[in-house]
Design an enzyme around this catalytic site. Sequence first.
Site, PDB file in Angstrom:
ATOM      1  N   TYR A  53       0.838  -1.195   0.000  1.00  0.00           N
ATOM      2  CA  TYR A  53       0.000   0.000   0.000  1.00  0.00           C
ATOM      3  C   TYR A  53       0.878   1.252   0.000  1.00  0.00           C
ATOM      4  CZ  TYR A  53      -3.559  -3.350   1.610  1.00  0.00           C
ATOM      5  OH  TYR A  53      -4.400  -4.425   1.746  1.00  0.00           O
ATOM      6  N   HIS A 118       0.865 -11.731   1.087  1.00  0.00           N
ATOM      7  CA  HIS A 118      -0.203 -10.958   0.450  1.00  0.00           C
ATOM      8  C   HIS A 118      -0.948 -11.766  -0.618  1.00  0.00           C
ATOM      9  CE1 HIS A 118      -1.321  -6.474  -0.179  1.00  0.00           C
ATOM     10  NE2 HIS A 118      -2.360  -7.245  -0.348  1.00  0.00           N
TER      11      HIS A 118
END
Length: 285
Positions: A53, A118
């Site tokens: 992010y 992830h």
Amino acid sequence: MRTLELSANEKIPVLGLGTWRMGEEPGSRKAEVAAVRTAIAMGLRLIDTAEMYGEGGAEEVVGQAIAEALRAGDVRREELFVVSKVYPHNASRKGTPAACARSLARLGLDRIDLYLLHWRGEHPLDQTCEAMRRLVDDGRIGRWGVSNFDTGDMDELAAVCGEPLDCAANQVYYSMSERGPEFSLLPWQRERGLPLMAYSPIDQGALAGDAALKKMAERLGVTAAQLALAWVVAQPGVVAIPKAVREAHLRDNLAAAELRLSAEDLAEIDRLHPPPRGKKPLAMI
């Protein structure tokens, strides 16, 4: 707020704060830090982020907000549950601890409470599993888990890492309009007491404009977005991590977590957004 058992001695709230798309624009930094600070002040204790992010920017936002909240005495570190994620291309035996060290530095913490892969990438799962377990043993993370793993991926993870599986959670796209995990993944996880963390639980805001859902929400005295979020956290074994920056949205989300849906409400939602009748590919964003 209701909690969900993560392990024998640890529970997490059914509602947290997502930070996807934070940390991307320097001009938004002040507002984003303020949003995380506000979330903490309101009582949210679960914060989800990732090295992806904003290429670490979101972790920096979270880290600054936590540091300010700790200095102000708004919260104690042990009251917070911080989740972050390692990029797949970093998730090798050596790459995982190095990535974790960078995330810890950006967060300004000495431990990440839950550290996730992830999504699946180029490195074998046994290498990632080994690296994660070493990070737990070293005290740099509390627990480890995965994200965007479908049922077949979880089967392979269990075969490679052994059962009972010490993977603590799987974070996937799950919402009223993306109910695919209910067919096989969610039952697989429930059978093993493995929580599902739902990202985009309001379908990236799309469900807020669902006309039929709005009519139902009006009868219940809430918004369509609140109804959609309440439905997700009503599912056994599920935690929701919606992103919110505006204070009003944070308050709405907290209120949604307290909304109790009746059997009739749940049946009506099933008519509006039916559960899957067969296996579907896992949605990802």
